[in-house]
Design a protein around this motif. Structure first.
Motif, PDB file in Angstrom:
ATOM      1  N   TYR A   9       0.764  -1.146   0.108  1.00  0.00           N
ATOM      2  CA  TYR A   9       0.042  -0.081   0.171  1.00  0.00           C
ATOM      3  C   TYR A   9       0.970   1.184  -0.161  1.00  0.00           C
ATOM      4  O   TYR A   9       0.627   2.216  -0.654  1.00  0.00           O
ATOM      5  CB  TYR A   9      -0.797   0.162   1.388  1.00  0.00           C
ATOM      6  N   LEU A  10       2.048   1.181   0.643  1.00  0.00           N
ATOM      7  CA  LEU A  10       2.798   2.596   0.922  1.00  0.00           C
ATOM      8  C   LEU A  10       3.521   2.610  -0.579  1.00  0.00           C
ATOM      9  O   LEU A  10       3.625   3.659  -0.971  1.00  0.00           O
ATOM     10  CB  LEU A  10       3.811   2.109   2.010  1.00  0.00           C
ATOM     11  N   THR A  11       3.940   1.715  -0.917  1.00  0.00           N
ATOM     12  CA  THR A  11       4.553   1.532  -2.205  1.00  0.00           C
ATOM     13  C   THR A  11       3.681   2.364  -3.311  1.00  0.00           C
ATOM     14  O   THR A  11       3.986   3.172  -4.071  1.00  0.00           O
ATOM     15  CB  THR A  11       5.053   0.112  -2.651  1.00  0.00           C
ATOM     16  N   LEU A  12       2.427   1.748  -3.396  1.00  0.00           N
ATOM     17  CA  LEU A  12       1.449   2.227  -4.636  1.00  0.00           C
ATOM     18  C   LEU A  12       1.429   3.786  -4.115  1.00  0.00           C
ATOM     19  O   LEU A  12       1.212   4.584  -5.169  1.00  0.00           O
ATOM     20  CB  LEU A  12       0.093   1.617  -4.259  1.00  0.00           C
ATOM     21  N   MET A  13       1.101   4.255  -2.802  1.00  0.00           N
ATOM     22  CA  MET A  13       0.963   5.652  -2.761  1.00  0.00           C
ATOM     23  C   MET A  13       2.283   6.327  -3.119  1.00  0.00           C
ATOM     24  O   MET A  13       2.125   7.531  -3.828  1.00  0.00           O
ATOM     25  CB  MET A  13       0.506   6.048  -1.175  1.00  0.00           C
ATOM     26  N   VAL A  14       3.342   5.926  -2.834  1.00  0.00           N
ATOM     27  CA  VAL A  14       4.650   6.615  -3.275  1.00  0.00           C
ATOM     28  C   VAL A  14       4.699   6.889  -4.830  1.00  0.00           C
ATOM     29  O   VAL A  14       4.868   7.796  -5.421  1.00  0.00           O
ATOM     30  CB  VAL A  14       5.847   6.014  -2.803  1.00  0.00           C
ATOM     31  N   ALA A  15       4.207   5.546  -5.656  1.00  0.00           N
ATOM     32  CA  ALA A  15       4.326   5.816  -6.829  1.00  0.00           C
ATOM     33  C   ALA A  15       3.181   6.733  -7.505  1.00  0.00           C
ATOM     34  O   ALA A  15       3.475   7.454  -8.609  1.00  0.00           O
ATOM     35  CB  ALA A  15       3.743   4.397  -7.524  1.00  0.00           C
ATOM     36  N   LEU A  16       1.886   6.761  -6.780  1.00  0.00           N
ATOM     37  CA  LEU A  16       0.947   7.555  -7.335  1.00  0.00           C
ATOM     38  C   LEU A  16       1.579   9.216  -7.051  1.00  0.00           C
ATOM     39  O   LEU A  16       1.119  10.097  -7.796  1.00  0.00           O
ATOM     40  CB  LEU A  16      -0.266   7.472  -6.758  1.00  0.00           C
ATOM     41  N   LEU A  17       1.988   9.408  -5.915  1.00  0.00           N
ATOM     42  CA  LEU A  17       2.567  10.624  -5.591  1.00  0.00           C
ATOM     43  C   LEU A  17       3.526  11.409  -6.533  1.00  0.00           C
ATOM     44  O   LEU A  17       3.547  12.492  -6.838  1.00  0.00           O
ATOM     45  CB  LEU A  17       3.016  10.580  -4.089  1.00  0.00           C
ATOM     46  N   HIS A  18       4.363  10.322  -7.018  1.00  0.00           N
ATOM     47  CA  HIS A  18       5.415  10.655  -7.949  1.00  0.00           C
ATOM     48  C   HIS A  18       5.077  10.604  -9.444  1.00  0.00           C
ATOM     49  O   HIS A  18       5.922  10.826 -10.366  1.00  0.00           O
ATOM     50  CB  HIS A  18       6.750   9.994  -7.655  1.00  0.00           C
ATOM     51  N   GLY A  19       4.074   9.986  -9.727  1.00  0.00           N
ATOM     52  CA  GLY A  19       3.413  10.059 -11.049  1.00  0.00           C
ATOM     53  C   GLY A  19       4.430   9.324 -12.183  1.00  0.00           C
ATOM     54  O   GLY A  19       4.738   8.039 -11.561  1.00  0.00           O
TER      55      GLY A  19
END
Length: 412
Positions: free
Chosen positions: A394-404
């Motif tokens: 979940y954290l990895t997904l959020m980091v990925a969405l944050l950095h586009g």
């Protein structure tokens, strides 16, 4: 000791350090999870564990639940069943109730959602919420926990109009993913090894539970734990038990489950199961409260074999729980059960009551096989299906969405 540090003994200190590193770039972010019930079913169980862990990592995380009347939940249960393959059209009046209920909940939740950095919408019940937030600030993710591999197409086409505008979606298996105009992620569910349902129990606690439900610990016992839902095939479990008992007359069966506030069919299915069990003193049909975690733990530990003879299954956390306790699982050859039950290694996959009965007889005549499969099952869960792995993804997904679309993300 902090909550996170308590998991280091099971998952390892390096896993906790990695979680802290991932969360550092998300510190202070506002995250909201939304589903349709606080109790009953795997989604509520998972959220009850993920939320406090995210909070401890410095992420401002909330869990909200939408409300609705009986018509709303009749509709969402219909959507759930048709996504899993039932070919039953949904009436226009129910669909209007579905949309109107989400519109009402959107207004109630607007103060919470309008400024959220990440919103996770779980399953079909609250899926239309995004429609009412055209000015959204953050990233919205639809999380589908259902086996949607072969949906009834008219209903999926209807639901897709609400799901397509999301920024991303999450499925448990690649086979469940759909054609959508946004990134899709695969995240398998998980169990909490330190919860009451999964923690080690002393033998006297297990014995007390067996005594309470008049189970003989000296005789073979098979257990299925699940909601009373036709997709869990409890009637098929009873048929398998009756077939196996012809050759194993001392065999005992426990079907243990509870209800969920968003499942209006539970009572009817329970009545059907009780009728199928009849007056057999060795077939125990238990309706347990939502907080009977220690009792479920004890029943799974008392079992020689655990069944999960589902005919559709998004994942099957009861399979994971049983394997964590060192039990071989005889499971339906469907959905997320296939991801866990490695045929002939951590258990057996079956398609019929006859197949379940045959494998039950086979294992109960070979106790050394039960022990070997159980050991493999526990190791497999430890490596793949604990809450720490789930949180990391979940954290990895959020980091990925944050950095586009950045090719490289640096974590300090």
């Amino acid at each position: 000791m902090s909550l996170l540090e308590s998991y280091a003994e099971v998952a390892g200190a390096d896993v906790i350090a990695q979680l802290r590193q991932l969360a550092a770039t998300l510190k202070g972010a506002k995250v909201v999870h939304i589903n349709s019930t606080h109790v009953g079913g795997g989604v509520a169980e998972i959220l009850s564990k993920l939320i406090p862990l995210k909070q401890e990592l410095g992420i401002d995380t909330r869990w909200e639940v939408i409300t609705g009347d009986s018509e709303f939940f009749e509709c969402t249960k219909g959507i759930h069943n048709t996504l899993q393959g039932n070919r039953i059209p949904l009436g226009e009046s129910l669909l209007r109730v579905y949309e109107a209920t989400n519109a009402h909940n959107a207004e109630t939740l607007r103060p919470v959602l309008k400024d959220a950095d990440f919103v996770f919408i779980h399953d079909p019940q609250p899926a239309p919420l995004l429609k009412f937030f055209p000015e959204r600030k953050g990233k919205w993710v639809w999380r589908c926990h259902i086996d949607a591999s072969h949906p009834y197409r008219p209903v999926w086409k209807y639901l897709r109009q609400f799901v397509a505008p999301y920024d991303a979606s999450i499925f448990s298996l690649a086979a469940f993913a759909k054609e959508l105009p946004h990134p899709q992620y695969l995240i398998a569910p998980s169990i909490d090894p330190l919860s009451d349902k999964n923690v080690d129990l002393k033998p006297d606690v297990i014995q007390q539970t067996c005594d309470k439900y008049r189970l003989d610990c000296e005789r073979p016992l098979v257990v299925q734990v699940s909601r009373y839902d036709r997709f869990k095939d409890p009637i098929g479990v009873i048929q398998a038990y009756h077939l196996a008992k012809q050759y194993l007359p001392t065999l005992q069966l426990v079907l243990a489950g509870g209800g969920a506030t968003d499942d209006p069919e539970g009572e009817a299915v329970l009545s059907e199961v009780q009728a199928a069990a009849g007056d057999d003193p060795d077939a125990h049909v238990l309706l347990l409260p939502s907080d009977a975690h220690l009792e479920i733990n004890a029943l799974q530990r008392a079992a020689d074999i655990v069944l999960q003879k589902s005919i559709r299954e998004g994942f099957g956390l009861t399979v994971t729980e049983a394997m964590w306790k060192g039990k071989p699982v005889i499971g339906g050859d469907v959905g997320g059960i296939r991801l866990q039950v490695i045929n002939h290694h951590t258990g057996f996959l079956v398609n019929t009551p006859e197949g379940a009965a045959l494998r039950t007889r086979y294992l109960l005549h070979q106790p050394e096989m039960i022990a070997a499969m159980g050991g493999k099952a526990q190791a497999f869960v430890c490596e793949n299906f604990l809450i720490t792995r789930h949180l990391r993804e979940y954290l990895t997904l959020m980091v990925a969405l944050l950095h586009g679309a950045q090719d490289r993300i640096e974590l300090n």
